[in-house]
Design a protein around this motif. Structure first.
Motif, PDB file in Angstrom:
ATOM      1  N   LYS A 191       0.830  -1.204   0.000  1.00 45.55           N
ATOM      2  CA  LYS A 191       0.000   0.000   0.000  1.00 45.55           C
ATOM      3  C   LYS A 191       0.868   1.260   0.000  1.00 45.55           C
ATOM      4  CE  LYS A 191      -4.093   1.978   2.002  1.00 45.55           C
ATOM      5  NZ  LYS A 191      -5.005   2.045   3.136  1.00 45.55           N
TER       6      LYS A 191
ATOM      7  N   LEU B  70       2.298   1.649  -3.560  1.00 50.70           N
ATOM      8  CA  LEU B  70       1.356   1.999  -4.619  1.00 50.70           C
ATOM      9  C   LEU B  70       0.702   3.359  -4.409  1.00 50.70           C
ATOM     10  CD1 LEU B  70      -0.407  -1.386  -5.469  1.00 50.70           C
ATOM     11  CD2 LEU B  70       1.527  -0.307  -6.601  1.00 50.70           C
TER      12      LEU B  70
ATOM     13  N   SER C 112      -7.096 -14.008  -9.307  1.00 52.22           N
ATOM     14  CA  SER C 112      -7.289 -12.560  -9.244  1.00 52.22           C
ATOM     15  C   SER C 112      -8.475 -12.188  -8.378  1.00 52.22           C
ATOM     16  CB  SER C 112      -7.452 -11.977 -10.648  1.00 52.22           C
ATOM     17  OG  SER C 112      -8.526 -12.589 -11.316  1.00 52.22           O
ATOM     18  N   ALA C 113      -8.376 -10.996  -7.804  1.00 49.01           N
ATOM     19  CA  ALA C 113      -9.437 -10.464  -6.950  1.00 49.01           C
ATOM     20  C   ALA C 113      -9.265  -8.952  -6.929  1.00 49.01           C
ATOM     21  CB  ALA C 113      -9.315 -11.043  -5.547  1.00 49.01           C
ATOM     22  N   LEU C 114     -10.067  -8.260  -6.119  1.00 51.39           N
ATOM     23  CA  LEU C 114      -9.886  -6.816  -6.002  1.00 51.39           C
ATOM     24  C   LEU C 114      -8.446  -6.543  -5.555  1.00 51.39           C
ATOM     25  CD1 LEU C 114     -13.247  -5.787  -4.319  1.00 51.39           C
ATOM     26  CD2 LEU C 114     -12.490  -5.235  -6.637  1.00 51.39           C
ATOM     27  N   PRO C 115      -7.796  -5.544  -6.154  1.00 52.98           N
ATOM     28  CA  PRO C 115      -6.370  -5.308  -5.864  1.00 52.98           C
ATOM     29  C   PRO C 115      -6.062  -5.181  -4.366  1.00 52.98           C
ATOM     30  CG  PRO C 115      -7.083  -3.942  -7.703  1.00 52.98           C
ATOM     31  CD  PRO C 115      -8.297  -4.667  -7.213  1.00 52.98           C
ATOM     32  N   ALA C 116      -6.947  -4.598  -3.595  1.00 53.89           N
ATOM     33  CA  ALA C 116      -6.648  -4.416  -2.170  1.00 53.89           C
ATOM     34  C   ALA C 116      -6.546  -5.747  -1.426  1.00 53.89           C
ATOM     35  CB  ALA C 116      -7.698  -3.522  -1.527  1.00 53.89           C
TER      36      ALA C 116
ATOM     37  N   ILE D  53      -3.526  -9.528  -9.238  1.00 54.64           N
ATOM     38  CA  ILE D  53      -3.347 -10.847  -9.849  1.00 54.64           C
ATOM     39  C   ILE D  53      -2.109 -11.544  -9.285  1.00 54.64           C
ATOM     40  CG2 ILE D  53      -2.936 -12.106 -12.014  1.00 54.64           C
ATOM     41  CD1 ILE D  53      -4.226  -9.726 -13.476  1.00 54.64           C
TER      42      ILE D  53
END
Ligand code: FAD
Lengths: 486, 396
Positions: free
Chosen positions: B203, B206, B294-298, B327
């Motif tokens: 976090k 990014l 893959s899922a929500l980036p957070a 991902i």
């Protein structure tokens, strides 16, 4: 079904206030932002929720009725109109359903106005990047349908690049999720197919969009030129230099004059042959370097001055002239054709020169205001449509301008869509087989052509497809159809 | 090199040849295996087809005007060739899929492949401007065009991108190019142990006001195979003008634990799949099991930690992730078999799992189809009515 019976059915769903039947009430829905086209819907219906929208589309499916989805009606290709259809207005579906700051996305209803989404996310330091000049009025649903662009799409990409998923209702009433709101897409990119489908594939009920962090720093500059040619060459040179400006917009002398004599006057030098409005963004240190590099390219390319906005107020003023240019042109003459085409960026100078020859030959005034960084031209012509001679000259010029863009290796539309306006030109760039294929894709979503009938692909391209042996065998071939039910 | 007058012009030479083959197969309802460089034929579900249709021989450049930052090439052009040509003009096509650089552009687009640069440049769908392809009934079709912005017609480009050859055989593509960032810098950041610390690390990286070209998380195994010390590491690629790069490096350095590394790491990362566990990086490839979760980036640190646990008992298993996209990519040795793949899918229940490669018998168990929905079925029938193009590769 008779109009009255249909209206009764729709009133049951949305209430009497939200169904229009009288010709006088329907008048505003006869055209979109391009007033040259007029079509008369049978009725107009304005659902107030997703449930009502679903019920309306299903009622229309049950009665085999054609319809046209419509957002704000700012479209510039004669898109959101048709004769004898039910006009399905979506502007009441205007809730932002969720904002996910951490994952940089929002889920919105189709009637949310572009700028209002931006106002909602701005306090979080976020923005929704696609920024059509009509942002104050146009809806996300309309943006999706047209794959709308805007000045900042040069760096950030067009609507397509900012759509993660769409929930849509197909014309037969089935609800489908296109794309994946929470991960990768495995299988066909149905979301990609839907974006830019101009209302022909069904109705978007909600859209998951990507949000972008506001850049840390911006520099906005105005370069002015005494020669259109120089401004065009400088545009190509900036692009070739490798700097990707956030925006690179071009306005020629007729446009500058109109803007400067309007309430949107932005301080553009009134005697310039052309100005470039250039913005770079990124880190504080990085933008200063880009600004200096661009200033150098402008000056050595013949710019008279390069003025850098010193604060937000100056930046807003520089942008206001650009964003309101179409509106200002509206004052020049009773009517305005807004044109939209794309050319390779190295051909700007050549094509602008050709446009100016076409204008002189047909005695029309072309006002060029466009997304130069993308090669996306808007040669606009103010005129009086009630003067048949002038109207004919405008029409001829437009045809020739379109051809000039196609000859240069370009496209007939970069952001406004085909709608009715460009359907006559689409065969210049696509073969009958390609148009057949597009029609087949439409028929995947809308087999009966009930959603926004008669747009994008000429009807004869579709008929030709149906007549081929391969087309027939696709009806007979049952193997995959069986698998569909598993 | 000049553009042909209009896009409505004749089919390309490649398309004419491909059309003849496909028409013939259509007549006989004989399935075709479409191939490019044949480096990755073990990807996707097994295809049963007697005949092979190779696009590899159609490899020329059709049109390249550096000033327009666009290039049009035949489908058989290799990524290496495109890289070489564009580099001569200080440009690049910023798509760096895993696998061999001898892979063809047609296959890359058809499979929707991507690599670490997707963090900032997007995936194939964001970089392809135009396509020409031949449908399953032998029609030569074009979508999009050669200019960078275009909304003419329904979007056949997005339709065919990532469709694995099941809608048409791609014969030509027009790509968006970028200028090569002038000052490329590659960095490694240490990663502390534990999920909360990982989450915090990602976090903070990014949310810096910088715009890295790529941010990739690699586990100890992948780090070792790319020539780095065997530690879990965040890799960062930066580029841009001198001032911008310096400012970004400063802000990243302030996070602590940063070192500058050789850019060669990125090239090694691209081939990390094919390196059998414990062997020298450039040994002969062995097909592995490759799954992308893959899922929500957070959720990435969550996902990463879950996956670490799921594969820790499998010798030679390794993974890397693109945190910005949410991902994670797991590479398991073929010997991990059903149990290995199942461990991953079981551990990651509310996620999307894209399978790249698996032994053929695993597909029906792990991912039988991704085109079972009504719309996909209709698309397949409309564009490949006799089901002769790579039949079964996306399932039934
Ligand atoms: C002054 C001015 C400036 C403009 N500048 C730009 C610009 O910079 N860039 C740009 O790209 N465009 C621009 N436009 C054009 C227009 O604003 C855009 O095309 C916009 O996206 C249309 O949105 P709308 O809500 O008004 O759609 P409408 O005009 O109502 O509809 C447009 C199309 O979308 C379909 N549609 C609407 N809602 C839905 C839905 N929910 N589901 C499915 N289909 C739907 C309609 O059927 C129709 O085909 C400009 C227009 C004006 C008047």
């Amino acid at each position: 079904m008779s109009d009255t019976a249909l209206a009764e059915k729709l009133v049951e769903i949305v209430g009497a206030r939200f169904v229009l039947e009288r010709e006088s009430d329907l008048l505003v829905y006869n055209s979109d932002g391009l007033p040259g086209y007029r079509r008369k819907p049978r009725l107009a219906v304005f659902p107030g929720s997703r449930e009502e929208t679903v019920a309306v589309v299903r009622a229309l499916a049950a009665s085999g009725t054609s319809f046209v989805p419509r957002g704000a009606g700012t479209g510039l290709s004669g898109g959101a109109l048709a004769d004898d259809v039910v006009l399905l207005g979506l502007h009441r579906l205007k809730r932002v359903l969720s904002i996910d700051h951490e994952n940089l996305r929002a889920v919105v209803e189709p009637g949310v106005v572009n700028l209002s989404l931006n106002r909602t996310v701005a306090p979080l330091g976020l923005l929704y990047a696609p920024d059509p000049s009509s942002e104050a009025a146009c809806t996300i649903g309309g943006n999706i349908a047209e794959n709308a662009g805007g000045p900042h799409c040069l760096k950030y990409g067009v609507t397509l690049n900012h759509v993660i998923a769409i929930t849509a209702i197909l014309p037969d009433g089935e609800i489908v999720v296109l794309g994946n709101p929470e991960g990768e897409i495995d299988g066909y990119d149905l979301r990609g197919a839907f974006v830019g489908s101009e209302g022909c594939f069904g109705v978007a009920l909600d859209v998951t969009v990507r949000l972008t962090r506001k850049p840390a720093a911006l520099r906005t500059m105005l370069a002015d030129f005494v020669s259109v040619d120089d401004a065009a060459r400088v545009t190509s040179a900036i692009i070739a230099s490798g700097i990707v400006p956030a925006a690179l917009e071009f306005m020629d002398s007729p446009t500058i004059k109109v803007v400067e004599s309007s309430v949107y006057a932005a301080g553009y030098p009134a005697d310039a042959a052309a100005v470039l409005l250039i913005e770079v963004d990124g880190t504080e240190a990085g933008v200063n370097a880009d600004r200096d590099a661009i200033r150098e390219i402008c000056i050595s390319g013949g710019a008279r001055t390069v003025k850098v906005a010193q604060n937000d107020a100056e930046r807003t003023r520089l942008w206001q002239g650009r964003k309101k240019a179409f509106g200002a042109m509206g004052r020049m003459a009773p009517h305005l054709v807004v044109q939209d085409a794309v050319i390779p960026r190295t051909k700007l100078a050549e094509v602008l020169a050709r446009i100016s020859r076409i204008a002189a030959e047909h005695r029309v005034t072309v006002c060029n205001v466009f997304h130069a960084g993308d090669g996306n031209l808007h040669p606009n012509i103010p005129y009086n449509a009630d003067d048949p001679d002038e109207a004919a000259r405008v029409h001829l010029s437009m045809g020739e301008i379109m051809r000039a863009c196609v000859d240069a290796g370009g496209s007939i539309t970069g952001e406004h869509g085909v709608g009715l306006d460009k359907i006559g030109y689409i065969e210049l760039i696509f073969s009958p087989e390609s148009l057949n294929a597009m029609c087949k894709l439409r028929e995947v979503f809308d087999p009966d052509h009930r959603s926004n009938p008669g747009k994008v692909v000429p009807i004869h391209s579709c008929q030709e497809w149906r007549a081929t042996p391969a087309g027939r065998s696709s009806e007979e071939h049952g193997e995959l159809a069986g698998a569909a039910s598993t | 090199m000049t553009a042909s007058a209009t896009l409505a012009s004749e089919p390309s030479v490649a398309a004419q040849a491909v059309r003849d083959v496909i028409r013939n197969s259509f007549e006989q309802a004989a399935p075709l295996r479409i191939s490019g460089g044949s480096n990755w034929l073990d990807a996707g579900r097994p295809v049963t087809a007697e005949n092979n249709l190779s696009l590899a021989e159609h490899s020329g450049v059709i049109d390249y005007v550096p000033g327009d930052l666009t290039i049009t090439v035949s489908a058989g052009a290799t990524l290496r060739e495109i890289e070489r040509l564009t580099a001569e003009h200080g440009q690049w096509f910023p798509l760096d899929p895993h696998g061999s650089e001898d892979g063809t552009i047609g296959a890359t687009i058809a499979s929707g492949s991507f690599g670490p640069l997707a963090h900032s440049f997007g995936r194939a769908r964001d970089l392809v401007l135009g396509v020409e392809f031949v449908t399953g009934d032998g029609k030569v079709v074009r979508g999009g065009g050669r200019v960078v912005k275009n909304v003419a017609g329904f979007d056949l480009v997005r339709l065919v991108t990532g469709s694995w050859g099941t809608i048409g055989a791609i014969t030509e593509v027009t790509l968006r190019l970028y200028s090569r960032p002038p000052l490329p810098v590659s960095l490694a950041l240490t990663v502390p142990d534990g999920q909360p610390a990982l989450a915090h690390r990602i976090k903070s990286l990014l949310s810096l006001p910088s715009s890295p070209l790529a941010v990739e998380l690699v586990d100890t195994e992948v780090a070792g195979l790319t020539g780095l010390p065997c530690n879990k590491t965040l890799l960062v690629a930066l580029g841009g003008n001198r001032a911008a790069v310096a400012a970004q490096m400063d802000s990243i350095a302030a996070l602590g634990g940063m070192t500058e590394i050789f850019p060669e790491v990125w090239r090694r990362l691209r081939v990390v799949d094919d390196i059998p566990a414990g062997s020298h990086p450039y040994d002969h490839p062995t097909p592995n099991i490759v799954l992308r979760v893959s899922a929500l980036p957070a959720r990435i640190s969550d996902l990463w930690t879950t996956l670490e646990k799921a594969i820790e008992q499998i010798p030679g298993a390794r993974m890397h992730a693109t945190p910005g996209l949410g991902i994670a990519r797991c590479i398991l040795p073929p010997s991990a078999g059903f149990e290995g793949a199942h461990a991953v899918t079981e551990a990651c229940l509310n996620t999307t799992i894209v399978c790249e490669r698996m032994p053929r018998e695993l597909w029906p168990l792990i991912s039988p189809t991704v085109v079972g929905d009504k719309v996909s079925q209709r698309i397949k029938r409309a564009f490949d009515p006799r089901n002769i193009l790579n039949p079964g590769i996306l399932g039934r």
